[in-house]
Design a protein around this motif. Structure first.
Motif, PDB file in Angstrom:
ATOM      1  N   ILE A  45       0.846  -1.194   0.000  1.00 18.93           N
ATOM      2  CA  ILE A  45       0.000   0.000   0.000  1.00 18.93           C
ATOM      3  C   ILE A  45       0.881   1.243   0.000  1.00 18.93           C
ATOM      4  CG2 ILE A  45      -1.744   1.324   1.263  1.00 18.93           C
ATOM      5  CD1 ILE A  45      -2.780  -1.279   2.432  1.00 18.93           C
ATOM      6  N   ASP A  46       0.571   2.174  -0.879  1.00 17.47           N
ATOM      7  CA  ASP A  46       1.201   3.491  -0.885  1.00 17.47           C
ATOM      8  C   ASP A  46       0.206   4.518  -0.365  1.00 17.47           C
ATOM      9  OD1 ASP A  46       3.530   2.525  -1.896  1.00 17.47           O
ATOM     10  OD2 ASP A  46       3.337   3.444  -3.875  1.00 17.47           O
ATOM     11  N   ILE A  47       0.715   5.660   0.103  1.00 19.38           N
ATOM     12  CA  ILE A  47      -0.141   6.748   0.586  1.00 19.38           C
ATOM     13  C   ILE A  47       0.220   8.020  -0.166  1.00 19.38           C
ATOM     14  CG2 ILE A  47      -0.780   8.191   2.555  1.00 19.38           C
ATOM     15  CD1 ILE A  47      -0.205   5.812   4.365  1.00 19.38           C
ATOM     16  N   GLU A  48      -0.775   8.654  -0.725  1.00 21.91           N
ATOM     17  CA  GLU A  48      -0.610   9.964  -1.356  1.00 21.91           C
ATOM     18  C   GLU A  48      -1.144  11.001  -0.372  1.00 21.91           C
ATOM     19  OE1 GLU A  48      -2.813  12.261  -4.928  1.00 21.91           O
ATOM     20  OE2 GLU A  48      -1.942  10.327  -5.479  1.00 21.91           O
ATOM     21  N   LEU A  49      -0.257  11.776   0.234  1.00 18.67           N
ATOM     22  CA  LEU A  49      -0.608  12.683   1.330  1.00 18.67           C
ATOM     23  C   LEU A  49      -0.537  14.130   0.856  1.00 18.67           C
ATOM     24  CD1 LEU A  49      -1.204  13.026   4.386  1.00 18.67           C
ATOM     25  CD2 LEU A  49       1.271  13.047   4.759  1.00 18.67           C
ATOM     26  N   LYS A  50      -1.630  14.878   1.088  1.00 16.09           N
ATOM     27  CA  LYS A  50      -1.669  16.283   0.685  1.00 16.09           C
ATOM     28  C   LYS A  50      -2.274  17.127   1.788  1.00 16.09           C
ATOM     29  CE  LYS A  50      -1.945  15.563  -4.330  1.00 16.09           C
ATOM     30  NZ  LYS A  50      -2.743  15.821  -5.553  1.00 16.09           N
ATOM     31  N   ASP A  51      -1.777  18.371   1.875  1.00 14.31           N
ATOM     32  CA  ASP A  51      -2.227  19.348   2.866  1.00 14.31           C
ATOM     33  C   ASP A  51      -3.272  20.263   2.237  1.00 14.31           C
ATOM     34  OD1 ASP A  51      -2.393  21.272   4.895  1.00 14.31           O
ATOM     35  OD2 ASP A  51      -0.611  22.327   4.204  1.00 14.31           O
ATOM     36  N   GLY A  52      -4.126  20.827   3.071  1.00 15.77           N
ATOM     37  CA  GLY A  52      -5.096  21.791   2.567  1.00 15.77           C
ATOM     38  C   GLY A  52      -5.987  22.306   3.672  1.00 15.77           C
ATOM     39  N   ALA A  53      -6.843  23.269   3.321  1.00 13.89           N
ATOM     40  CA  ALA A  53      -7.828  23.796   4.258  1.00 13.89           C
ATOM     41  C   ALA A  53      -8.974  22.798   4.390  1.00 13.89           C
ATOM     42  CB  ALA A  53      -8.346  25.142   3.768  1.00 13.89           C
ATOM     43  N   SER A  54      -9.554  22.707   5.587  1.00 19.99           N
ATOM     44  CA  SER A  54     -10.543  21.661   5.875  1.00 19.99           C
ATOM     45  C   SER A  54     -11.719  21.681   4.906  1.00 19.99           C
ATOM     46  CB  SER A  54     -11.040  21.811   7.319  1.00 19.99           C
ATOM     47  OG  SER A  54     -10.014  21.497   8.232  1.00 19.99           O
ATOM     48  N   VAL A  55     -12.256  22.862   4.593  1.00 21.82           N
ATOM     49  CA  VAL A  55     -13.408  22.948   3.689  1.00 21.82           C
ATOM     50  C   VAL A  55     -13.063  22.364   2.327  1.00 21.82           C
ATOM     51  CG1 VAL A  55     -14.955  24.532   2.492  1.00 21.82           C
ATOM     52  CG2 VAL A  55     -14.404  24.922   4.894  1.00 21.82           C
ATOM     53  N   GLU A  56     -11.888  22.685   1.804  1.00 25.03           N
ATOM     54  CA  GLU A  56     -11.467  22.188   0.492  1.00 25.03           C
ATOM     55  C   GLU A  56     -11.224  20.677   0.527  1.00 25.03           C
ATOM     56  OE1 GLU A  56      -8.058  24.536  -0.146  1.00 25.03           O
ATOM     57  OE2 GLU A  56      -9.174  26.410  -0.362  1.00 25.03           O
ATOM     58  N   LEU A  57     -10.703  20.191   1.644  1.00 30.03           N
ATOM     59  CA  LEU A  57     -10.440  18.754   1.753  1.00 30.03           C
ATOM     60  C   LEU A  57     -11.738  17.957   1.703  1.00 30.03           C
ATOM     61  CD1 LEU A  57      -7.658  18.636   4.493  1.00 30.03           C
ATOM     62  CD2 LEU A  57      -7.445  18.970   2.028  1.00 30.03           C
ATOM     63  N   LEU A  58     -12.767  18.452   2.381  1.00 29.59           N
ATOM     64  CA  LEU A  58     -14.041  17.743   2.368  1.00 29.59           C
ATOM     65  C   LEU A  58     -14.686  17.794   0.994  1.00 29.59           C
ATOM     66  CD1 LEU A  58     -15.729  18.516   5.790  1.00 29.59           C
ATOM     67  CD2 LEU A  58     -14.372  16.560   5.096  1.00 29.59           C
ATOM     68  N   GLN A  59     -14.524  18.896   0.294  1.00 31.06           N
ATOM     69  CA  GLN A  59     -15.047  18.985  -1.061  1.00 31.06           C
ATOM     70  C   GLN A  59     -14.381  17.938  -1.961  1.00 31.06           C
ATOM     71  OE1 GLN A  59     -14.494  22.790  -2.933  1.00 31.06           O
ATOM     72  NE2 GLN A  59     -15.681  22.263  -4.730  1.00 31.06           N
ATOM     73  N   ALA A  60     -13.075  17.787  -1.823  1.00 36.48           N
ATOM     74  CA  ALA A  60     -12.362  16.778  -2.600  1.00 36.48           C
ATOM     75  C   ALA A  60     -12.837  15.377  -2.233  1.00 36.48           C
ATOM     76  CB  ALA A  60     -10.859  16.912  -2.373  1.00 36.48           C
ATOM     77  N   LEU A  61     -13.083  15.128  -0.958  1.00 35.65           N
ATOM     78  CA  LEU A  61     -13.550  13.825  -0.508  1.00 35.65           C
ATOM     79  C   LEU A  61     -14.935  13.522  -1.093  1.00 35.65           C
ATOM     80  CD1 LEU A  61     -12.874  11.397   1.302  1.00 35.65           C
ATOM     81  CD2 LEU A  61     -13.962  12.605   3.203  1.00 35.65           C
ATOM     82  N   ARG A  62     -15.818  14.510  -1.067  1.00 32.97           N
ATOM     83  CA  ARG A  62     -17.172  14.312  -1.619  1.00 32.97           C
ATOM     84  C   ARG A  62     -17.151  14.097  -3.128  1.00 32.97           C
ATOM     85  NH1 ARG A  62     -18.652  18.595   2.376  1.00 32.97           N
ATOM     86  NH2 ARG A  62     -19.979  17.580   3.944  1.00 32.97           N
ATOM     87  N   GLN A  63     -16.170  14.673  -3.804  1.00 29.73           N
ATOM     88  CA  GLN A  63     -16.076  14.538  -5.256  1.00 29.73           C
ATOM     89  C   GLN A  63     -15.294  13.303  -5.687  1.00 29.73           C
ATOM     90  OE1 GLN A  63     -14.349  18.282  -6.422  1.00 29.73           O
ATOM     91  NE2 GLN A  63     -16.312  19.378  -6.325  1.00 29.73           N
ATOM     92  N   GLY A  64     -14.906  12.473  -4.733  1.00 24.59           N
ATOM     93  CA  GLY A  64     -14.196  11.248  -5.065  1.00 24.59           C
ATOM     94  C   GLY A  64     -12.738  11.443  -5.395  1.00 24.59           C
ATOM     95  N   GLN A  65     -12.172  12.610  -5.044  1.00 27.86           N
ATOM     96  CA  GLN A  65     -10.766  12.882  -5.328  1.00 27.86           C
ATOM     97  C   GLN A  65      -9.859  12.497  -4.175  1.00 27.86           C
ATOM     98  OE1 GLN A  65     -10.728  17.048  -6.325  1.00 27.86           O
ATOM     99  NE2 GLN A  65     -12.088  16.786  -8.074  1.00 27.86           N
TER     100      GLN A  65
END
Length: 290
Positions: free
Chosen positions: A125-145
């Motif tokens: 297993i590999d992990i792709e780790l990225k930083d960001g603001a919480s609101v933007e992170l949840l938007q990415a999660l909801r969009q399947g990114q």
């Protein structure tokens, strides 16, 4: 429009023509004859339902529709490259890559001691780790990114699975002796030092300053809380950072923040029915001692 009939090779040819400014030069770059390239471009225009190139003796210029297609062509080519890279990883035995997004506090303080043991225990297993603001992170999660996100609890978690994960308190670092509680509004009269402007924490603090109707004057953005603490100690400015970082680097200069938003809880979030690798990382993070 028959966009589903667009050949990725034709998009590469179109991009080559756009870059070269002529069909002849674009065809040469793609190792095609002029007749073959012209036929492919005509087919591409038919599929898109628009004229993409304005042809003249001086060459070929993009129309408005052509510029739109070129922008999307670049995105599609990057996505195809990512797809090839992911499939190549499967071919060499890698089973999955988990896309983990997290705010600054989680990435700098809480995740590093947990991800190393997990990766060592799961070599497939590999992990792709990225930083960001919480609101933007949840938007990415909801969009399947993304597959997992660690965010602060001030955001809307509707539609996602979430579990409380870690306490996360923000404190101020000042050049004087610490312990006296201060408000964020008091700090806005002074220059700040902090992380780069694109970091999640910096953007969060900028929004809190705007809530006060005040600008946040950040003199410099550096890459680590260690560097931030050193600059505070040298009198360059004040800073706001996670309490865990302040205790490690400059506890004598630490002041509690009296603002309610400074006392946060980090939430681990995911969408329904995560895959096996995602569930393994999620469970490892949830069961790890604080």
């Amino acid at each position: 429009m028959a966009l589903h009939r667009i050949d990725p090779y034709d998009l590469r040819l179109f991009a080559a023509v756009a870059e070269a400014g002529s069909i002849t030069a674009g065809a040469r770059a793609m190792h095609l004859s002029l007749a073959a390239a012209s036929a492919r471009l005509q087919k591409l225009e038919q599929a898109s339902g628009s004229q993409l190139l304005s042809r003249s003796k001086r060459g070929a210029a993009l129309t408005d529709a052509g510029r739109t297609l070129l922008r999307h062509a670049g995105l599609m080519q990057r996505q195809l490259a990512a797809l090839h890279a992911d499939m190549a990883a499967h071919a060499r035995g890698l089973s999955a890559t988990v896309r983990l997004l997290a705010n600054t506090a989680a990435i700098s303080e809480h995740l590093p001691p947990l991800l190393g043991p997990f990766l060592a225990a799961h070599p497939d297993i590999d992990i792709e780790l990225k930083d960001g603001a919480s609101v933007e992170l949840l938007q990415a999660l909801r969009q399947g990114q993304a597959d997992l996100a660690v965010v602060s609890d001030h955001v809307d978690l509707v539609g996602l699975q979430a579990s409380p994960w870690r306490a996360d308190r923000l404190v101020a670092l000042l050049s004087g002796r610490g312990r006296r509680a201060v408000s964020f509004a008091e700090l806005l009269d002074r220059p700040f030092v902090g992380l780069p402007p694109d970091s999640g924490l910096t953007r969060f603090l900028q929004r809190r300053a705007l809530d006060q109707g005040r600008p946040l004057h950040q003199r410099i953005g550096v890459r680590s809380f260690d560097a931030v603490a050193r600059l505070v100690e040298e009198g360059v400015g004040v800073a706001v950072m996670p309490e865990a970082a302040a205790l490690r680097w400059l506890p004598a200069r630490m002041h509690p923040l009296s603002d309610a938003w400074a006392s946060r809880r980090l939430m681990l979030c995911w969408a329904d029915a995560p895959g096996t690798a995602v569930a393994l990382l999620r469970d490892a993070l949830l069961t790890a001692p604080a």
